[in-house]
Design an enzyme around this catalytic site. Structure first.
Site, PDB file in Angstrom:
ATOM      1  N   ASP A   9       0.861  -1.165   0.000  1.00  0.00           N
ATOM      2  CA  ASP A   9       0.000   0.000   0.000  1.00  0.00           C
ATOM      3  C   ASP A   9       0.912   1.234   0.000  1.00  0.00           C
ATOM      4  O   ASP A   9       2.096   1.137   0.341  1.00  0.00           O
ATOM      5  CB  ASP A   9      -0.887  -0.037   1.255  1.00  0.00           C
ATOM      6  N   LEU A  10       0.373   2.383  -0.337  1.00  0.00           N
ATOM      7  CA  LEU A  10       1.179   3.609  -0.375  1.00  0.00           C
ATOM      8  C   LEU A  10       0.967   4.470   0.874  1.00  0.00           C
ATOM      9  O   LEU A  10       1.841   4.555   1.745  1.00  0.00           O
ATOM     10  CB  LEU A  10       0.855   4.409  -1.641  1.00  0.00           C
TER      11      LEU A  10
END
Length: 217
Positions: A9-10
């Site tokens: 995920d970012l």
């Protein structure tokens, strides 16, 4: 932690986007005549799809929700993108994982256009084979849909891949697609939220996760 492919995920996992996201949400709300002076009250916007978050939080219909998203993007694409910071230790971890021969991807609900610019600007794009995000029209903001698309596009075997994220949406998306899931406690999901999804691994700190991937280092 033997997996050959790692999906990250970012927001809240690789970077702390708190300022850029909350200020852009605040800007969007002001455009709709909603005053929200407390940025901390907007941190729950970090991670979930924006449209649904605007609609659920402020009881907006879909058309007004899209107005909010478009106002948000007015500020975010110019300023908010860069009001961000990479978590300390992330680059060293990414470099070590690539050195081990693992293949890395970003899987984020954020539009691909914005995610690619963040990775480029902050200097970590080079560690990733590809960045997968949503479309500006809302397609693939759902992590279940996004991860299914990524796995199909890259022809990945779910058992060889691991999804790492800080919100329940990451864990639900992983489980729905047959991936093992890592929950990280240094992002924006509460311990209760994360453990409620029964992740395969749970690391409170980035250092805890580093030690799991790099034992003895």
């Amino acid at each position: 932690m033997h997996h050959s492919t790692i999906l990250f995920d970012l927001d809240g996992t690789l970077t702390d986007p708190r300022e850029g996201i909350t200020r852009s949400v605040q800007y969007a709300l002001a455009k709709l005549g909603i005053d929200e002076p407390d940025l901390a009250a907007l941190e729950h916007f970090i991670g979930p799809p924006l449209l649904q978050c605007f609609m659920a939080t402020y009881s907006l219909d879909e058309a007004t929700g899209w107005q909010a998203v478009n106002h948000y993007r007015e500020r975010f694409r110019v300023t908010g993108l860069y009001e961000n910071r990479v978590f300390e230790g992330v680059e060293a971890l990414l470099e070590a994982l690539v050195a081990q021969g693992r293949t890395l991807y970003i899987a984020t609900s954020k539009p691909t256009l914005f995610a690619e610019e963040i990775a480029r600007h902050f200097g970590f794009a080079r560690y990733f084979k590809r960045i997968y995000g949503s479309e500006l029209d809302g397609t693939r903001t759902n992590k279940v849909e996004l991860l299914a698309y990524l796995l199909e596009s890259e022809r990945l075997v779910p058992g060889s891949a691991l999804m790492i994220g800080d919100r329940k949406h990451d864990l639900i998306g992983a489980r729905s697609n047959g991936l093992q899931a890592v929950a990280v406690g240094y992002g924006f999901g509460s311990r209760e939220e994360l453990l409620g999804e029964a992740p395969d691994f749970h690391f409170e700190t980035l250092e805890d996760m580093r030690r799991a991937f790099l034992p003895g280092v």
